[in-house]
Design a protein around this motif. Sequence first.
Motif, mmCIF file in Angstrom:
data_model
loop_
_atom_site.group_PDB
_atom_site.id
_atom_site.type_symbol
_atom_site.label_atom_id
_atom_site.label_comp_id
_atom_site.label_asym_id
_atom_site.label_seq_id
_atom_site.Cartn_x
_atom_site.Cartn_y
_atom_site.Cartn_z
ATOM 1 N N UNK A 11 0.831 -1.210 0.000
ATOM 2 C CA UNK A 11 0.000 0.000 0.000
ATOM 3 C C UNK A 11 0.863 1.257 0.000
ATOM 4 N N UNK A 12 1.980 1.226 0.737
ATOM 5 C CA UNK A 12 2.887 2.381 0.762
ATOM 6 C C UNK A 12 3.473 2.621 -0.628
ATOM 7 N N UNK A 13 3.901 1.548 -1.287
ATOM 8 C CA UNK A 13 4.462 1.676 -2.639
ATOM 9 C C UNK A 13 3.412 2.224 -3.599
ATOM 10 N N UNK A 14 2.188 1.714 -3.493
ATOM 11 C CA UNK A 14 1.108 2.193 -4.354
ATOM 12 C C UNK A 14 0.814 3.662 -4.078
ATOM 13 N N UNK A 15 0.822 4.046 -2.791
ATOM 14 C CA UNK A 15 0.598 5.446 -2.436
ATOM 15 C C UNK A 15 1.700 6.355 -2.969
ATOM 16 N N UNK A 16 2.940 5.887 -2.896
ATOM 17 C CA UNK A 16 4.053 6.673 -3.434
ATOM 18 C C UNK A 16 3.931 6.842 -4.945
ATOM 19 N N UNK A 17 3.457 5.807 -5.620
ATOM 20 C CA UNK A 17 3.242 5.914 -7.063
ATOM 21 C C UNK A 17 2.229 7.005 -7.391
ATOM 22 N N UNK A 18 1.165 7.059 -6.592
ATOM 23 C CA UNK A 18 0.138 8.082 -6.807
ATOM 24 C C UNK A 18 0.739 9.475 -6.619
ATOM 25 N N UNK A 19 1.519 9.642 -5.549
ATOM 26 C CA UNK A 19 2.136 10.948 -5.278
ATOM 27 C C UNK A 19 3.124 11.315 -6.378
ATOM 28 N N UNK A 20 3.967 10.363 -6.786
ATOM 29 C CA UNK A 20 4.973 10.605 -7.824
ATOM 30 C C UNK A 20 4.322 11.042 -9.135
ATOM 31 N N UNK A 21 3.160 10.431 -9.432
ATOM 32 C CA UNK A 21 2.500 10.727 -10.708
ATOM 33 C C UNK A 21 2.072 12.189 -10.824
ATOM 34 N N UNK A 22 1.983 12.891 -9.685
ATOM 35 C CA UNK A 22 1.576 14.293 -9.708
ATOM 36 C C UNK A 22 2.763 15.230 -9.972
ATOM 37 N N UNK A 23 3.980 14.681 -9.905
ATOM 38 C CA UNK A 23 5.161 15.539 -10.036
ATOM 39 C C UNK A 23 6.105 15.104 -11.153
ATOM 40 N N UNK A 24 6.164 13.790 -11.415
ATOM 41 C CA UNK A 24 7.100 13.272 -12.416
ATOM 42 C C UNK A 24 6.338 12.974 -13.703
ATOM 43 N N UNK A 25 6.778 13.495 -14.828
ATOM 44 C CA UNK A 25 6.097 13.219 -16.101
ATOM 45 C C UNK A 25 6.113 11.723 -16.433
ATOM 46 N N UNK A 26 5.078 11.294 -17.135
ATOM 47 C CA UNK A 26 4.969 9.901 -17.522
ATOM 48 C C UNK A 26 5.644 9.611 -18.847
ATOM 49 N N UNK A 27 5.246 8.517 -19.464
ATOM 50 C CA UNK A 27 5.878 8.032 -20.687
ATOM 51 C C UNK A 27 5.862 9.069 -21.808
ATOM 52 N N UNK A 28 4.789 9.813 -21.929
ATOM 53 C CA UNK A 28 4.646 10.772 -23.026
ATOM 54 C C UNK A 28 5.310 12.117 -22.742
ATOM 55 N N UNK A 29 5.948 12.240 -21.573
ATOM 56 C CA UNK A 29 6.635 13.487 -21.252
ATOM 57 C C UNK A 29 5.758 14.507 -20.564
ATOM 58 N N UNK A 30 4.528 14.136 -20.297
ATOM 59 C CA UNK A 30 3.599 15.024 -19.581
ATOM 60 C C UNK A 30 3.128 14.326 -18.311
ATOM 61 N N UNK A 31 2.741 15.123 -17.324
ATOM 62 C CA UNK A 31 2.262 14.565 -16.060
ATOM 63 C C UNK A 31 0.961 13.810 -16.293
ATOM 64 N N UNK A 32 0.928 12.569 -15.850
ATOM 65 C CA UNK A 32 -0.261 11.730 -16.019
ATOM 66 C C UNK A 32 -0.698 11.259 -14.639
ATOM 67 N N UNK A 33 -1.690 11.920 -14.093
ATOM 68 C CA UNK A 33 -2.078 11.693 -12.705
ATOM 69 C C UNK A 33 -2.671 10.297 -12.486
ATOM 70 N N UNK A 34 -2.241 9.688 -11.371
ATOM 71 C CA UNK A 34 -2.827 8.409 -10.951
ATOM 72 C C UNK A 34 -3.878 8.702 -9.890
ATOM 73 N N UNK A 35 -5.060 9.054 -10.323
ATOM 74 C CA UNK A 35 -6.145 9.319 -9.387
ATOM 75 C C UNK A 35 -6.747 8.034 -8.866
ATOM 76 N N UNK A 36 -7.677 8.157 -7.930
ATOM 77 C CA UNK A 36 -8.313 6.986 -7.324
ATOM 78 C C UNK A 36 -9.029 6.153 -8.384
ATOM 79 N N UNK A 37 -9.733 6.834 -9.288
ATOM 80 C CA UNK A 37 -10.430 6.120 -10.353
ATOM 81 C C UNK A 37 -9.473 5.388 -11.275
#
Length: 476
Positions: A11-37
């Motif tokens: 759960x901690x790792x999954x939570x960190x992934x969610x937080x990271x997704x708000x600051x680190x750009x994803x594969x396409x070079x843009x921020x891709x948020x990992x929301x609850x949905x």
Amino acid sequence: MKKHGLFKALLIILGLLVVISFFVPGREGTVSYLGIGTVFLNSVQVFYYFFDTAVFLFVVGGFYGVLSRSDAYKKLLDTIVAKLKSNSKKFVFIVTIIFAIVSSLTGFTLSLFIFVPFIMSIILLLGYDKLVAISSTIVAIVVGYIGGLFVTLRDSSSYSTSFVTFEEFVGADKFANTFPKLILLILGIGLLIYFINKHIKDIEDKKVKYELNEGNDLKISEVKGNYKNIKLWPIVTILSIIFVLLVLGYVPWSSLFEITVFSDFHTWLTSLKIGDFEVFNSIITSISYAFGDWAQLGNYMIICVVLLVFSLIIKFISKMKFDDMIDAFVEGMKKMLPVAVLTTLSLVVLVCAYNNGFVENLITSANNAMGSLNIFMASVFNILGSLLYPDIYYTAYGVYSPLLSVITDESLYQVLALNFQTLNGLVMIIGPTSLILIAGLTYLDIPYTTWLKYIWRFILMLFILIFVVLMIVALV
């Protein structure tokens, strides 16, 4: 964190992934948020892509549920333990060697869990604790993988049938690292045996604080009825056939060794006709795969069918009532429920990380900042990727492929291949997302924090061994 350590860690790792997704750009070079949905949708995706993994674990549990109701299986365990009492430590070491060698020669990891409960039961009945049981089975399998001579992964350019070694994946000769891997295998097994033996001695000298014997559900109850009339050969034969089928079915004979006898026979068998009547396809099944190609129908689905068939055979040879067999199978599945839940959560981490693709962006950014990535940084990303992508296929194409796209020095490819395999295996022993570690710890009810306190010394020794071998390969 002791009682539900693995669950909390995931759960901690999954939570960190969610937080990271708000600051680190994803594969396409843009921020891709990992929301609850998004996390929920990724969880649904897990059931689509990894349904066979959960089914495999449940079927293994059900198989052992039926097996444990068989008096022949109980007698087999009792007979083995009685004969090994005076040489119990030698048995532990021999089992360690066998698991490591089989893993090295086949590339199997989670698949070998089929035989782990059987061996664990023997080790526990011999009086050793759970840490010895998991070290000589689960850890031995991973040590074999680290020094794996014939470890392969599926080639994405040929989705179903082609498998490549790590060396082929990076563009080197398929067996370029055979000698370094052999050294890792031999010395890795030696280190593991030394580590297990030291733990056994420390228990005897009362020098450890984490001996685990309580809550042992794997010990089998006494045999009922006439002990002498119970025959052992049917159970021994069943376990032997399952092992043979596992090796024949899942080792990629054609891709790895260019052995086509099994595929040729399968082609002949399925093409056999009497007039226009297709004999095998019509009478047996039109959905069949040659030995070496069983991974086409999911990684585990065919071996699940094999285990179900042998569960029925055990019912008949044990003269078990059908209702009793069903009850035993369901009871065994229930024991596997925590394993399946944690495995699924680990795969949710995988899907979330892979779909977001921030690791790929980090690799590109690091390469741009440094000018060119070195082996050290490749190792860092390898460890991170192995933690987030517990399935080797996704580690390869989510981490290794991006690394190879920025590391253009072909002289490094051989050491990169060895780096990928060894560090990926190292994470399997300690990472909370490791599927085979989750299976072992949860099945034996070993707290994750206790495991870390126990295994860190071995991890350190193994890491030093890997580092030395990698340095030698890089310098040669």
